[in-house]
Design a protein around this motif. Structure first.
Motif, PDB file in Angstrom:
ATOM      1  N   GLY A  46       0.786  -1.348   0.133  1.00  0.00           N
ATOM      2  CA  GLY A  46       0.132   0.140   0.137  1.00  0.00           C
ATOM      3  C   GLY A  46       0.870   1.382  -0.337  1.00  0.00           C
ATOM      4  N   GLY A  47       1.915   0.812  -0.082  1.00  0.00           N
ATOM      5  CA  GLY A  47       3.009   2.108   0.485  1.00  0.00           C
ATOM      6  C   GLY A  47       2.750   3.007   2.057  1.00  0.00           C
ATOM      7  N   HIS A  48       2.328   2.467   3.283  1.00  0.00           N
ATOM      8  CA  HIS A  48       2.347   3.311   3.952  1.00  0.00           C
ATOM      9  C   HIS A  48       3.612   3.196   4.550  1.00  0.00           C
ATOM     10  N   ASN A  49       4.449   3.042   4.503  1.00  0.00           N
ATOM     11  CA  ASN A  49       5.583   2.917   4.842  1.00  0.00           C
ATOM     12  C   ASN A  49       6.223   4.255   5.666  1.00  0.00           C
ATOM     13  N   HIS A  50       5.983   4.812   7.025  1.00  0.00           N
ATOM     14  CA  HIS A  50       6.437   6.034   7.011  1.00  0.00           C
ATOM     15  C   HIS A  50       7.763   6.587   6.803  1.00  0.00           C
ATOM     16  N   GLU A  51       8.335   5.311   6.720  1.00  0.00           N
ATOM     17  CA  GLU A  51      10.137   6.082   6.436  1.00  0.00           C
ATOM     18  C   GLU A  51      10.793   5.676   5.118  1.00  0.00           C
ATOM     19  N   SER A  52       9.864   5.482   4.627  1.00  0.00           N
ATOM     20  CA  SER A  52      10.098   5.056   3.016  1.00  0.00           C
ATOM     21  C   SER A  52      11.158   3.798   2.696  1.00  0.00           C
ATOM     22  N   TYR A  53      10.866   2.946   3.631  1.00  0.00           N
ATOM     23  CA  TYR A  53      11.404   1.618   3.850  1.00  0.00           C
ATOM     24  C   TYR A  53      11.508   0.620   2.103  1.00  0.00           C
ATOM     25  N   CYS A  54      10.210   0.751   1.456  1.00  0.00           N
ATOM     26  CA  CYS A  54       9.325   0.186   0.586  1.00  0.00           C
ATOM     27  C   CYS A  54      10.190   0.619  -0.397  1.00  0.00           C
ATOM     28  N   VAL A  55      10.226   1.941  -0.631  1.00  0.00           N
ATOM     29  CA  VAL A  55      10.858   2.122  -2.106  1.00  0.00           C
ATOM     30  C   VAL A  55      11.732   3.426  -1.597  1.00  0.00           C
ATOM     31  N   GLN A  56      13.817   3.267  -1.530  1.00  0.00           N
ATOM     32  CA  GLN A  56      14.334   3.366  -1.497  1.00  0.00           C
ATOM     33  C   GLN A  56      15.245   4.029  -2.602  1.00  0.00           C
ATOM     34  N   ASP A  57      16.372   4.574  -2.729  1.00  0.00           N
ATOM     35  CA  ASP A  57      16.926   5.168  -3.853  1.00  0.00           C
ATOM     36  C   ASP A  57      17.976   3.740  -4.237  1.00  0.00           C
ATOM     37  N   GLY A  58      18.294   4.138  -5.738  1.00  0.00           N
ATOM     38  CA  GLY A  58      18.563   2.919  -6.076  1.00  0.00           C
ATOM     39  C   GLY A  58      18.760   1.371  -5.763  1.00  0.00           C
ATOM     40  N   LYS A  59      17.453   1.201  -5.589  1.00  0.00           N
ATOM     41  CA  LYS A  59      17.135  -0.034  -4.843  1.00  0.00           C
ATOM     42  C   LYS A  59      15.902  -0.216  -5.878  1.00  0.00           C
ATOM     43  N   SER A  60      15.531  -1.426  -6.801  1.00  0.00           N
ATOM     44  CA  SER A  60      14.623  -1.780  -7.584  1.00  0.00           C
ATOM     45  C   SER A  60      13.194  -2.446  -5.944  1.00  0.00           C
ATOM     46  N   VAL A  61      11.859  -2.260  -6.552  1.00  0.00           N
ATOM     47  CA  VAL A  61      11.119  -2.618  -6.151  1.00  0.00           C
ATOM     48  C   VAL A  61       9.926  -3.252  -6.896  1.00  0.00           C
ATOM     49  N   ILE A  62       9.996  -4.355  -5.470  1.00  0.00           N
ATOM     50  CA  ILE A  62       8.778  -5.344  -6.088  1.00  0.00           C
ATOM     51  C   ILE A  62       7.166  -4.454  -5.506  1.00  0.00           C
ATOM     52  N   ASP A  63       6.628  -4.498  -6.436  1.00  0.00           N
ATOM     53  CA  ASP A  63       5.480  -3.666  -5.625  1.00  0.00           C
ATOM     54  C   ASP A  63       4.362  -4.985  -6.321  1.00  0.00           C
ATOM     55  N   ILE A  64       3.774  -5.333  -4.835  1.00  0.00           N
ATOM     56  CA  ILE A  64       2.626  -6.865  -4.752  1.00  0.00           C
ATOM     57  C   ILE A  64       1.176  -5.967  -4.714  1.00  0.00           C
ATOM     58  N   SER A  65       1.258  -4.428  -5.266  1.00  0.00           N
ATOM     59  CA  SER A  65      -0.410  -4.282  -5.314  1.00  0.00           C
ATOM     60  C   SER A  65      -1.583  -4.746  -6.013  1.00  0.00           C
ATOM     61  N   GLY A  66      -0.648  -5.362  -6.929  1.00  0.00           N
ATOM     62  CA  GLY A  66      -1.424  -6.214  -7.939  1.00  0.00           C
ATOM     63  C   GLY A  66      -1.752  -7.467  -7.641  1.00  0.00           C
ATOM     64  N   LEU A  67      -1.867  -7.666  -6.448  1.00  0.00           N
ATOM     65  CA  LEU A  67      -1.994  -9.140  -6.227  1.00  0.00           C
ATOM     66  C   LEU A  67      -3.968  -8.968  -5.205  1.00  0.00           C
ATOM     67  N   LYS A  68      -4.870  -9.211  -6.245  1.00  0.00           N
ATOM     68  CA  LYS A  68      -6.102  -9.171  -5.496  1.00  0.00           C
ATOM     69  C   LYS A  68      -6.526 -10.428  -5.902  1.00  0.00           C
ATOM     70  N   THR A  69      -6.214 -11.652  -5.089  1.00  0.00           N
ATOM     71  CA  THR A  69      -7.343 -12.156  -5.002  1.00  0.00           C
ATOM     72  C   THR A  69      -7.831 -12.196  -3.484  1.00  0.00           C
ATOM     73  N   TYR A  70      -9.416 -12.840  -3.908  1.00  0.00           N
ATOM     74  CA  TYR A  70     -10.813 -13.518  -2.341  1.00  0.00           C
ATOM     75  C   TYR A  70     -11.051 -14.043  -2.614  1.00  0.00           C
ATOM     76  N   THR A  71     -10.605 -15.116  -1.668  1.00  0.00           N
ATOM     77  CA  THR A  71     -11.814 -16.327  -1.628  1.00  0.00           C
ATOM     78  C   THR A  71     -12.332 -16.686  -0.593  1.00  0.00           C
ATOM     79  N   LYS A  72     -13.212 -17.049  -0.602  1.00  0.00           N
ATOM     80  CA  LYS A  72     -14.027 -16.573   1.044  1.00  0.00           C
ATOM     81  C   LYS A  72     -14.301 -18.586   1.644  1.00  0.00           C
ATOM     82  N   ASN A  73     -13.794 -19.075   2.676  1.00  0.00           N
ATOM     83  CA  ASN A  73     -13.218 -20.411   2.496  1.00  0.00           C
ATOM     84  C   ASN A  73     -14.207 -21.015   2.894  1.00  0.00           C
ATOM     85  N   LYS A  74     -14.256 -22.340   3.644  1.00  0.00           N
ATOM     86  CA  LYS A  74     -15.858 -23.630   3.861  1.00  0.00           C
ATOM     87  C   LYS A  74     -16.454 -22.732   4.663  1.00  0.00           C
TER      88      LYS A  74
END
Length: 521
Positions: A46-74
């Motif tokens: 969601g990108g709500h890291n208060h100190e920007s650990y999730c996005v940093q200078d010079g680093k590659s970012v794996i953005d998981i915000s597209g993982l949008k599955t939902y299953t109601k189990n038994k």
């Protein structure tokens, strides 16, 4: 709209590359290459890291915000959700698919569920049901395997006795132990969580009881006594959860008490309110039935994603899929914006981009508003009230600093007592403060698009000095990893810090995952 932006505009990180993915397979194919393994990466949900650990200078970012599955189990007793969903999106899906139950969702609905849960996850039913981390049954995580020399996807289940190839102190670690290490330690420590299975709870018969008033400087003692009276009541009665919040903007200071109480506790809560001399004479009282799937939430969801119902479809497997064409056009704009800044971007297929990265144009900059859904410059810190601390002394110290020290007239400053204890922290996780009754959060926000470096510095100093002064009183201890602040020593967030460092070194031996304070060398 910036692809690299997080929800704190104090930071303007320039990552090396960003991978926007929609499946675990896409992530594995991307990170299992020499360049990523050598250079390391960060993880953004969601990108709500208060100190920007999730996005940093010079680093590659794996953005998981597209993982949008939902299953109601038994029988609806649990749900399995993609780690890219926000709290509000899960609320929406619950309302459509499983409306007779709730899950342990946060009060900031735009926050990504993975980071929120992995950090513990406070909410207004946590004393009754536990923190969000306490309700997790299992997680899917992409982690590094030393034996294979590559990243693998693993299912980690609560209490599992199955052994892993991870060796600590000469023994193979059980998956159940790994579960306890990962949950409550914060997001982005030990791998990329792609899916979470939550226990659900029957919809409770609860009411939201609220009292608000404006502060009067000549009634400071009376107000402190009232807040003490309420928190003393909360300390002994664990059947409900509440917050006490002080809010300041310019010369105005407001006090808010919000409690989510069971029906049989309403009269008792009303009695406590009526015993508060200042609040009774100057406050406004209200009460409403707790309804997590009410009209307000669904309307807010539609506004939040800027789409109408006919643009939201679900597949037969109950996956949430946002309108592809609209998102494809948005992605092209994002990609072009990134290109002008020299940032490479990669498109997974099919592509669903988290719309929470957009600015919400309907939120204004007036003095009464701030939002965790809108990127703004802010600073946050925290500490837990010691179990043995005198509450009147704690509140007096907080009030003295809050009422007499202002970071700037342009800042929106907040001090909140969150009730914890009860079942909060009842599960075996790395959340260490299950014996404490109150979590203190201090934060300050600037209006949207406000740019003045001196004001920014004053805001940051005000928050940091506030905690520093309070810690000198020996009334507080520790800190909450979801309210991250870089000035707090890393070990303050945990009571199992040395154990966590040992696991971090074993699971991430080449320092590839760099999304949390535990990553500090």
């Amino acid at each position: 709209m910036n692809i690299q932006q997080i929800h704190n505009n104090l930071f303007s990180p320039r990552p090396k590359s960003i991978f926007l993915c929609t499946t675990s397979e896409e992530i594995l194919s991307y990170i299992n290459n020499k360049e990523i393994i050598n250079n390391g990466f960060t993880i953004r949900g969601g990108g709500h890291n208060h100190e920007s650990y999730c996005v940093q200078d010079g680093k590659s970012v794996i953005d998981i915000s597209g993982l949008k599955t939902y299953t109601k189990n038994k029988e609806g007793k649990s749900i399995t959700v993609g780690a890219g969903l926000t709290n509000l999106e899960i609320i929406y899906l619950q309302s459509k698919n499983n409306p007779d139950t709730i899950f342990s969702t946060g009060e900031c609905v735009g926050v990504g569920t993975a980071g929120y849960t992995l950090g513990g996850g406070w909410h207004l039913l946590c004393r009754q049901n536990g923190l969000s981390a306490d309700s997790v049954k299992s997680i899917k995580i992409i982690r590094y395997s030393k034996s294979s020399g590559k990243f693998i996807e693993d299912i980690i289940t609560k209490g599992s006795k199955q052994k892993t190839e991870i060796i600590i102190n000469g023994e193979n670690v059980r998956k159940g132990k790994l579960f306890e290490i990962i949950l409550g330690s914060g997001g982005g420590n030990f791998g990329i969580v792609t899916e979470i299975t939550y226990k659900t709870y029957n919809l409770p018969n609860m009411y939201d009881v609220e009292m608000t008033c404006e502060y009067a400087s000549d009634k400071k003692k009376e107000l402190i006594d009232d807040i003490t009276k309420w928190l003393e009541h909360q300390k002994t009665d664990k059947t409900f959860t509440s917050i006490v919040r002080l809010v300041k903007f310019g010369d105005k200071i407001k006090i808010r008490i919000l409690a989510r109480v069971p029906e049989f506790k309403i009269k008792e809560s009303q009695r406590i309110f009526l015993e508060m001399e200042f609040m009774k004479n100057f406050g406004k009282y209200s009460m409403s039935k707790f309804s997590p799937y009410g009209i307000g939430e669904l309307s807010e969801y539609k506004e939040y994603v800027s789409n109408s119902d006919d643009e939201i479809t679900r597949t037969a497997s109950t996956q949430l899929r946002l309108n592809f064409d609209a998102l494809k056009k948005m992605y092209e704009k994002i990609k072009e914006n990134a290109k002008t800044k020299g940032i490479d971007s990669y498109l997974g297929s099919p592509f669903y981009y988290e719309l929470s990265h957009q600015q919400d144009s309907n939120i204004t900059d007036n003095s009464s508003n701030y939002s965790c859904r809108t990127p703004r410059k802010h600073k946050v810190t925290s500490a837990f009230v010691k179990k043995t601390a005198d509450l009147n002394s704690v509140i007096t110290q907080v009030a003295d600093y809050f009422f007499t020290n202002n970071s700037n007239r342009n800042t929106y400053s907040i001090c909140t007592f969150h009730a914890v204890g009860g079942k909060a922290g009842s599960g075996k996780t790395s959340y260490a403060f299950n014996e404490n009754d109150f979590l203190l959060q201090i934060q300050s926000w600037l209006p949207e698009n406000f740019n003045d470096k001196n004001t920014e510095n004053n805001m940051v100093d005000w928050v940091n000095k506030f905690r520093e002064q309070l810690m000198k009183t020996n009334l507080l201890e520790g800190a909450f990893i979801n309210f991250l602040n870089d000035k707090i020593p890393v070990q303050d967030y945990y009571k199992n810090y040395e154990e966590l460092k040992m696991y971090k070194l074993e699971i991430d031996p080449y320092h590839m995952i760099d999304s949390s304070p535990l990553s500090k060398k």
